[in-house]
Scaffold this motif. Structure first.
Motif, PDB file in Angstrom:
ATOM      1  N   MET A   1       0.565  -1.285  -0.027  1.00 15.79           N
ATOM      2  CA  MET A   1       0.135   0.184   0.066  1.00 15.79           C
ATOM      3  C   MET A   1       0.838   1.158   0.084  1.00 15.79           C
ATOM      4  O   MET A   1       1.749   1.378   0.839  1.00 15.79           O
ATOM      5  CB  MET A   1      -0.805   0.017   1.179  1.00 15.79           C
ATOM      6  N   PRO A   2       0.972   2.126  -0.961  1.00 19.39           N
ATOM      7  CA  PRO A   2       1.588   3.506  -0.904  1.00 19.39           C
ATOM      8  C   PRO A   2       1.323   4.105   0.063  1.00 19.39           C
ATOM      9  O   PRO A   2       0.223   4.331   0.656  1.00 19.39           O
ATOM     10  CB  PRO A   2       0.965   3.995  -2.372  1.00 19.39           C
ATOM     11  N   ARG A   3       2.403   4.916   0.615  1.00 18.06           N
ATOM     12  CA  ARG A   3       2.339   5.902   1.792  1.00 18.06           C
ATOM     13  C   ARG A   3       2.310   7.235   1.096  1.00 18.06           C
ATOM     14  O   ARG A   3       2.954   7.591   0.297  1.00 18.06           O
ATOM     15  CB  ARG A   3       3.481   5.640   2.812  1.00 18.06           C
ATOM     16  N   SER A   4       1.517   8.074   2.068  1.00 18.13           N
ATOM     17  CA  SER A   4       1.422   9.555   1.594  1.00 18.13           C
ATOM     18  C   SER A   4       2.101  10.491   2.605  1.00 18.13           C
ATOM     19  O   SER A   4       2.226  11.596   2.256  1.00 18.13           O
ATOM     20  CB  SER A   4      -0.404   9.844   1.636  1.00 18.13           C
ATOM     21  N   HIS A   5       2.774   9.736   3.521  1.00 14.12           N
ATOM     22  CA  HIS A   5       3.453  10.554   4.470  1.00 14.12           C
ATOM     23  C   HIS A   5       4.142   9.791   5.250  1.00 14.12           C
ATOM     24  O   HIS A   5       4.190   8.388   5.323  1.00 14.12           O
ATOM     25  CB  HIS A   5       2.617  11.332   5.436  1.00 14.12           C
ATOM     26  N   GLY A   6       5.630  10.387   5.968  1.00 14.69           N
ATOM     27  CA  GLY A   6       6.416   9.397   6.830  1.00 14.69           C
ATOM     28  C   GLY A   6       5.888   8.997   7.994  1.00 14.69           C
ATOM     29  O   GLY A   6       4.961   9.411   8.549  1.00 14.69           O
ATOM     30  N   SER A   7       6.850   8.017   8.487  1.00 13.29           N
ATOM     31  CA  SER A   7       6.759   7.121   9.621  1.00 13.29           C
ATOM     32  C   SER A   7       6.610   8.373  10.852  1.00 13.29           C
ATOM     33  O   SER A   7       5.556   7.975  11.958  1.00 13.29           O
ATOM     34  CB  SER A   7       7.698   6.246   9.994  1.00 13.29           C
ATOM     35  N   GLU A   8       7.274   9.390  10.978  1.00 16.20           N
ATOM     36  CA  GLU A   8       7.304  10.527  11.915  1.00 16.20           C
ATOM     37  C   GLU A   8       5.878  11.111  11.906  1.00 16.20           C
ATOM     38  O   GLU A   8       5.333  11.405  13.057  1.00 16.20           O
ATOM     39  CB  GLU A   8       8.228  11.728  11.635  1.00 16.20           C
ATOM     40  N   ILE A   9       5.176  11.475  10.850  1.00 20.73           N
ATOM     41  CA  ILE A   9       3.918  12.122  10.733  1.00 20.73           C
ATOM     42  C   ILE A   9       2.886  11.047  11.245  1.00 20.73           C
ATOM     43  O   ILE A   9       1.784  11.265  12.039  1.00 20.73           O
ATOM     44  CB  ILE A   9       3.645  12.525   9.348  1.00 20.73           C
ATOM     45  N   ASP A  10       3.074   9.655  10.849  1.00 21.78           N
ATOM     46  CA  ASP A  10       2.226   8.643  11.277  1.00 21.78           C
ATOM     47  C   ASP A  10       2.290   8.668  12.726  1.00 21.78           C
ATOM     48  O   ASP A  10       0.930   8.387  13.563  1.00 21.78           O
ATOM     49  CB  ASP A  10       2.731   7.117  10.678  1.00 21.78           C
ATOM     50  N   THR A  11       3.357   8.721  13.517  1.00 25.87           N
ATOM     51  CA  THR A  11       3.507   8.728  14.758  1.00 25.87           C
ATOM     52  C   THR A  11       2.829   9.719  15.562  1.00 25.87           C
ATOM     53  O   THR A  11       2.034   9.427  16.602  1.00 25.87           O
ATOM     54  CB  THR A  11       4.893   8.878  15.236  1.00 25.87           C
ATOM     55  N   LEU A  12       2.736  11.130  15.001  1.00 26.18           N
ATOM     56  CA  LEU A  12       2.153  12.394  15.462  1.00 26.18           C
ATOM     57  C   LEU A  12       0.671  12.011  15.359  1.00 26.18           C
ATOM     58  O   LEU A  12       0.069  12.345  16.308  1.00 26.18           O
ATOM     59  CB  LEU A  12       2.422  13.447  14.588  1.00 26.18           C
ATOM     60  N   ILE A  13       0.203  11.300  14.397  1.00 18.32           N
ATOM     61  CA  ILE A  13      -1.275  10.871  14.258  1.00 18.32           C
ATOM     62  C   ILE A  13      -1.688   9.977  15.337  1.00 18.32           C
ATOM     63  O   ILE A  13      -2.757  10.152  15.857  1.00 18.32           O
ATOM     64  CB  ILE A  13      -1.427  10.574  12.837  1.00 18.32           C
ATOM     65  N   GLN A  14      -0.972   8.959  15.599  1.00 17.18           N
ATOM     66  CA  GLN A  14      -1.289   8.027  16.584  1.00 17.18           C
ATOM     67  C   GLN A  14      -1.291   8.698  18.075  1.00 17.18           C
ATOM     68  O   GLN A  14      -2.356   8.395  18.680  1.00 17.18           O
ATOM     69  CB  GLN A  14      -0.200   7.053  16.405  1.00 17.18           C
ATOM     70  N   LEU A  15      -0.465   9.291  18.152  1.00 20.27           N
ATOM     71  CA  LEU A  15      -0.450   9.986  19.502  1.00 20.27           C
ATOM     72  C   LEU A  15      -1.461  10.829  19.697  1.00 20.27           C
ATOM     73  O   LEU A  15      -2.179  11.071  20.751  1.00 20.27           O
ATOM     74  CB  LEU A  15       0.979  10.856  19.829  1.00 20.27           C
ATOM     75  N   LEU A  16      -1.955  11.841  18.672  1.00 21.23           N
ATOM     76  CA  LEU A  16      -2.996  12.847  18.718  1.00 21.23           C
ATOM     77  C   LEU A  16      -4.199  12.030  18.892  1.00 21.23           C
ATOM     78  O   LEU A  16      -5.316  12.520  19.549  1.00 21.23           O
ATOM     79  CB  LEU A  16      -3.068  13.546  17.598  1.00 21.23           C
ATOM     80  N   ALA A  17      -4.434  10.775  18.225  1.00 23.99           N
ATOM     81  CA  ALA A  17      -5.511   9.972  18.406  1.00 23.99           C
ATOM     82  C   ALA A  17      -6.006   9.317  19.791  1.00 23.99           C
ATOM     83  O   ALA A  17      -6.892   8.973  20.076  1.00 23.99           O
ATOM     84  CB  ALA A  17      -5.596   8.903  17.095  1.00 23.99           C
ATOM     85  N   LYS A  18      -4.857   9.528  20.717  1.00 25.01           N
ATOM     86  CA  LYS A  18      -5.350   8.945  22.025  1.00 25.01           C
ATOM     87  C   LYS A  18      -5.557  10.168  22.970  1.00 25.01           C
ATOM     88  O   LYS A  18      -6.066   9.775  23.869  1.00 25.01           O
ATOM     89  CB  LYS A  18      -3.644   8.433  22.448  1.00 25.01           C
ATOM     90  N   LEU A  19      -5.732  11.241  22.404  1.00 23.00           N
ATOM     91  CA  LEU A  19      -6.411  12.437  23.283  1.00 23.00           C
ATOM     92  C   LEU A  19      -7.895  12.262  23.152  1.00 23.00           C
ATOM     93  O   LEU A  19      -8.466  11.938  22.182  1.00 23.00           O
ATOM     94  CB  LEU A  19      -5.901  13.608  22.544  1.00 23.00           C
ATOM     95  N   PRO A  20      -8.614  12.684  24.183  1.00 23.07           N
ATOM     96  CA  PRO A  20     -10.008  12.589  24.321  1.00 23.07           C
ATOM     97  C   PRO A  20     -10.760  13.418  23.360  1.00 23.07           C
ATOM     98  O   PRO A  20     -10.055  14.316  23.047  1.00 23.07           O
ATOM     99  CB  PRO A  20     -10.256  13.250  25.774  1.00 23.07           C
ATOM    100  N   GLY A  21     -11.657  12.901  22.738  1.00 21.27           N
ATOM    101  CA  GLY A  21     -12.328  13.812  21.611  1.00 21.27           C
ATOM    102  C   GLY A  21     -11.668  13.642  20.364  1.00 21.27           C
ATOM    103  O   GLY A  21     -12.208  14.069  19.446  1.00 21.27           O
ATOM    104  N   LEU A  22     -10.477  13.035  20.111  1.00 23.36           N
ATOM    105  CA  LEU A  22      -9.867  12.756  18.887  1.00 23.36           C
ATOM    106  C   LEU A  22      -9.652  11.559  18.297  1.00 23.36           C
ATOM    107  O   LEU A  22      -9.031  10.620  19.084  1.00 23.36           O
ATOM    108  CB  LEU A  22      -8.532  13.711  18.875  1.00 23.36           C
TER     109      LEU A  22
END
Length: 201
Positions: A1-22
């Motif tokens: 599956m092609p990636r649209s962004h790097g792993s660092e951005i992926d990590t940021l998305i995953q961390l933000l997704a752990k916040l309440p309401g996100l």
């Protein structure tokens, strides 16, 4: 599956997704906004997070989260030091203080008594509360716990323990919210409203 962004951005998305309401989708949107506003938002936010992470402490007096101990609430000389409002969590403290209707001190329990979850008095910040009541400086303790079974159980337990110190123990009123329509309220709220009824002025 092609990636649209790097792993660092992926990590940021995953961390933000752990916040309440996100969730994952909101986290992706937030990340994109941060990337688009790198200089004005993302970099200052990263600095602020780093500074807070280094300086954050738990107030040894009330249990609030702050960057100083005692916290800014406990250090505020303009507050009424004869009144202490007991809350379950720091979020409750912040919510009550944001209303600007209460100008006393606080005490964070760190939860409620729960036999099912194995949470007893020793697991909560109860002993320091009793020590504060024993000083004689505190005249009233307001129990501002959630209107749940565990919250009510904790309130009754605290009221019994505080009785020996001669401190006035009160609780928040529960009932019809401002703007609430009776037809949409649950039975528990209606029952609490009836019990807490007062004279019309």
């Amino acid at each position: 599956m092609p990636r649209s962004h790097g792993s660092e951005i992926d990590t940021l998305i995953q961390l933000l997704a752990k916040l309440p309401g996100l969730g994952p989708r909101s986290a992706r949107r937030s990340t994109l906004q941060l990337l688009k506003k790198r200089d004005s938002v993302m970099v200052p936010l990263a600095r602020a997070l780093e500074q807070v992470a280094e300086k954050i402490v738990i107030c040894g007096t009330c249990g609030n989260i702050d960057t100083t101990d005692p916290c800014h609430v406990c250090e505020d000389g303009r507050r009424d030091r004869t009144t202490v409002c007991v809350v379950e969590d720091v979020a409750d403290l912040w919510a009550l203080d944001r209303s600007e209707t209460y100008r006393g001190l606080y005490h964070v329990l760190g939860g409620t008594l729960s036999a099912l979850d194995g949470v007893g008095p020793d697991e909560l910040n109860i002993a320091p509360l009793l020590a504060r009541a024993a000083t004689g400086e505190v005249k009233e303790i307001i129990l501002a716990l959630n209107a749940t079974v565990d919250g009510q159980t904790t309130s009754h337990y605290l009221a019994e323990r505080l009785a020996e110190f001669g401190v006035k123990v009160t609780a928040l009123a529960h009932g019809v919210p401002v703007g609430g329509e009776l037809d949409y309220l649950d039975d528990g709220t209606l029952a609490a409203a009836l019990k807490a009824r007062g004279t019309v002025s």
